[in-house]
Design an enzyme around this catalytic site. Structure first.
Site, PDB file in Angstrom:
ATOM      1  CB  CYS A   1      -0.603   1.921   6.139  1.00  0.00           C
ATOM      2  SG  CYS A   1      -1.833   1.108   4.785  1.00  0.00           S
TER       3      CYS A   1
ATOM      4  CB  CYS B   1       2.504  36.372 -28.172  1.00  0.00           C
ATOM      5  SG  CYS B   1       2.153  37.773 -29.585  1.00  0.00           S
TER       6      CYS B   1
ATOM      7  CB  CYS C   1      -0.922  -0.355   1.019  1.00  0.00           C
ATOM      8  SG  CYS C   1      -1.913   1.298   1.674  1.00  0.00           S
TER       9      CYS C   1
ATOM     10  CB  CYS D   1      -2.652   5.721 -12.450  1.00  0.00           C
ATOM     11  SG  CYS D   1      -2.483   5.535 -10.581  1.00  0.00           S
TER      12      CYS D   1
ATOM     13  CB  CYS E   1      -4.364  -2.036   2.410  1.00  0.00           C
ATOM     14  SG  CYS E   1      -4.279  -0.787   3.452  1.00  0.00           S
TER      15      CYS E   1
ATOM     16  CB  CYS F   1      -5.070   3.928  -9.287  1.00  0.00           C
ATOM     17  SG  CYS F   1      -6.419   5.373  -9.270  1.00  0.00           S
TER      18      CYS F   1
ATOM     19  CG  HIS G   1       5.688  39.540 -28.165  1.00  0.00           C
ATOM     20  ND1 HIS G   1       5.544  38.864 -28.801  1.00  0.00           N
ATOM     21  CD2 HIS G   1       6.512  40.208 -26.839  1.00  0.00           C
ATOM     22  CE1 HIS G   1       5.990  37.773 -28.031  1.00  0.00           C
ATOM     23  NE2 HIS G   1       6.356  38.222 -26.556  1.00  0.00           N
TER      24      HIS G   1
END
Length: 672
Positions: free
Chosen positions: A67, A183, A64, A78, A84, A75, A439
């Protein structure tokens, strides 16, 4: 004996080698420019990818991440972080993992709301360890939004206030690489990236899961832009947005020099359209509900145009939704306050620019005044520096304050809380006052109060004095306190207050006639969230200073209700008055009965938006009014659906004697 060989000219061979070398360089440059339109390029992108990958690299040990206990749960986004229990997962997400793994979340075709997400751990103890057990992060699908009622609110204003007061600190501004005359887009993206309620919504709640668009979406791409800017330590390329400029604004193009103010307006309109698409689009959503989107809460305000006829005193109020203010800087104006004074100054419509009065049915002289009816939460002000011609830019310095009070420019005098703080400035740099090239740079204030100067990929911390000394092109202010929520109880309280004032005025013997009271009351709902529109799509409302009032019986109070009179009824009253139709009046308890006459104000343009109790005594009778001893009041013929109208007490000379009553109070006299 002759040797056989190939004769080679050294000079020609050298020229051939050089030619091939430069041709190969040109081809490589061409390939890079072509690929830049479809792929992210730039020196900072590689560094971001390395950091991004390093953040999600985990060891093969099934421990985990919070902890350290052994676990097999991952997960669901991802697939790289293990938990846990749901408590460890919630703790890790609050510490920042939620934003980091947003890019890995699964795409769900059905729109859902993140407010309903319930993170629960899937516990499958009896299953084989080889099967992947994950934490369920996909919420239940919310109810359909296709069916809307006319009174529905698309986005709760309470949620907007929570996002407006969002105080979560994020990293310093991140530079953006110039992708070729980009810009103007970079400064707009930087200013939007530091607009607090918009950033809080996209980072906390997000838009991707709720998006209904099948094609490219600006809000979805801007959400990715914020995620990347929040965790990138190097400048990166915003090519994913810049390459889609034609999708944002029809006349915008990639690689050309464009106007930053124009792009800002297109971007805001695009975000408003995206919000409406979640509920079926602009054609499906009622006009009243369209004013309750998140974008409308952020940038939306209300502009009032008031025109007063000098001949009949008819007042026409027209309201227009505004997303920004564009003010002139010509003349002697040297400060933002003076520019707004010019913007809200009274203008006479005369000469070749006469006003067509609906009541007079003629072109007459009139007075026009622009004012802000409802102040937005985010105020965007554009100074009109670009005039006609290629070298027509106005480079005069216009001073602007850090703290700005918009109350003096409000049509109702403001609410006392229309105070703004500066948080972004856009500056256009040029040579020889040229308007066709230049600019753009910008100055932004982060959520900690620090100011930064951003010139594409260069980010530099500056002081406030440096910001206030610039020749600004666009100014972005945010309210110190968000606009109060629109509650119908407030509107009812305003109506009750108006009725109370009218009743007290009746008891004092001075009853006022004005159609502006109801106009202000009905428009009060426009200022905060829910906007009550009239049948006219242009929100045009007309008020009149002429009305009819029912005759009150002896011993009873006169119930006065403020209402507006349209131009048709005004013209009918004028025709009856011109025909010389007279009615009888009576005297009851020493007081004259209510009468109605066409009254004209002084030729000066009065501000009728905020009437005072003493304003009714300033009315002057018209020339065609009879003398005090011979005048007879005109009473408008009542229709079946006619409501009580406000009355104007007629001032009679002390020597005049009242006429005896010949008809009952309820008897109607034919005006024909």
């Amino acid at each position: 004996m002759h040797e056989v060989g190939l004769f080679v000219d050294l000079n020609s061979f050298t020229q051939l080698i050089l030619t091939l070398f430069f041709v190969s360089i040109g081809l490589l440059y061409f390939v890079k420019r072509t690929a830049a339109k479809y792929f992210e390029v730039g020196g900072g992108s590689g560094g971001f990818d390395r950091d991004h990958r390093r953040d999600f690299m985990v060891s093969d040990t099934a421990e985990c991440s919070v902890c350290g206990k052994a676990t097999t749960k991952k997960c669901s986004r991802c697939k790289s972080v293990r938990y846990c229990s749901a408590a460890c997962q919630t703790s890790d997400w609050k510490s920042g993992h939620k934003l980091k793994c947003k890019g890995f979340r699964s795409t769900d075709s059905s729109p859902v709301r993140r407010d309903d997400i319930d993170f629960e751990a899937s516990l499958f103890g009896n299953r084989s360890a080889s099967k992947k057990t994950r934490i369920a992060l996909v919420p239940q699908q919310s109810q359909s939004k296709a069916t809307l009622k006319p009174t529905d609110v698309l986005f709760p204003y309470e949620s907007f206030v929570r996002y407006y007061n969002w105080d979560r600190p994020i990293m310093a501004p991140c530079g953006l690489t110039n992708c070729g005359n980009s810009c103007f887009a970079n400064v707009v993206l930087q200013c939007l990236s530091w607009t607090r309620p918009l950033v809080a919504y996209l980072l906390e709640r997000g838009h991707k899961r709720e998006c209904r668009r099948n094609d490219w979406c600006f809000l979805c791409e801007f959400e990715n832009h914020l995620d990347r800017a929040n965790y990138s330590r190097f400048p990166f390329s915003p090519m994913n947005i810049i390459s889609r400029l034609p999708n944002i604004g029809g006349n915008l193009g990639y690689g050309r020099q464009e106007d930053a103010h124009e792009l800002m307006r297109f971007a805001i309109d695009m975000m408003q359209s995206v919000c409406l698409d979640e509920f079926g689009g602009e054609k499906v959503v009622p006009p009243r509900a369209q004013e309750t989107t998140l974008i409308q809460y952020i940038f939306g305000g209300l502009l009032q145009s008031q025109v007063q006829c000098t001949a009949c005193s008819n007042v026409s109020d027209q309201y227009e939704n505004m997303m920004d203010l564009t003010v002139e800087i010509h003349g002697d104006a040297v400060s933002l306050e003076e520019c707004l004074d010019q913007f809200t100054a009274k203008e006479w419509l005369q000469g070749d620019n006469l006003y067509k009065c609906d009541r007079c049915d003629d072109y007459v002289k009139a007075c026009k005044r622009l004012s802000i009816r409802c102040a937005p939460n985010i105020l965007t002000i554009a100074l009109k520096r670009f005039q006609g011609g290629r070298f027509g830019k106005l480079n005069k310095r216009i001073s602007f304050p850090e703290t700005f009070d918009l109350g003096p420019y409000m049509s109702g005098g403001g609410e006392g809380s229309d105070v703004y703080k500066l948080y972004a400035v856009i500056v256009h740099l040029d040579m020889l006052n040229a308007s066709f090239f230049g600019h753009y740079i910008c100055y932004v204030k982060d959520f900690r109060g620090n100011w930064y100067r951003i010139d594409d990929s260069e980010v530099e911390k500056v002081e406030l004095e440096d910001v206030l000394s610039q020749r600004a092109y666009m100014l972005l202010y945010s309210r110190v306190q968000p606009r109060p929520s629109n509650l119908r109880s407030e509107e009812s309280q305003d109506e009750k207050k108006t009725d109370t004032l009218n009743t007290e005025s009746n008891q004092d013997g001075s009853v006022e006639s004005s159609g502006v009271g109801t106009n202000d009351t009905s428009v009060s709902s426009l200022c905060n969230g829910i906007i009550s529109h009239s049948e006219d799509p242009e929100y045009e409302k007309e008020s009149s200073l002429s009305a009819s009032v029912p005759v009150s019986e002896e011993g009873k109070e006169v119930d006065v209700k403020v209402d507006t009179v349209d131009s048709e009824s005004n013209r009918s009253i004028d025709m009856e008055h011109d025909s010389g139709t007279d009615h009888q009046e009576e005297e009851a308890n020493g007081k004259e009965d209510p009468t109605v006459e066409n009254l004209a104000v002084d030729s000066s343009c009065l501000d009728i938006t905020t009437p005072s109790p003493s304003a009714a005594t300033e009315f002057i009778p018209q020339e065609n009014e009879r003398s005090d001893t011979e005048s007879k009041p005109l009473e408008k013929e009542h229709s079946d659906t006619e409501s009580n109208k406000p009355l104007e007490k007629e001032h009679l000379d002390s020597e005049s004697k009242p006429l005896e009553k010949e008809h009952s109070d309820t008897e109607m006299i034919d005006a024909q």
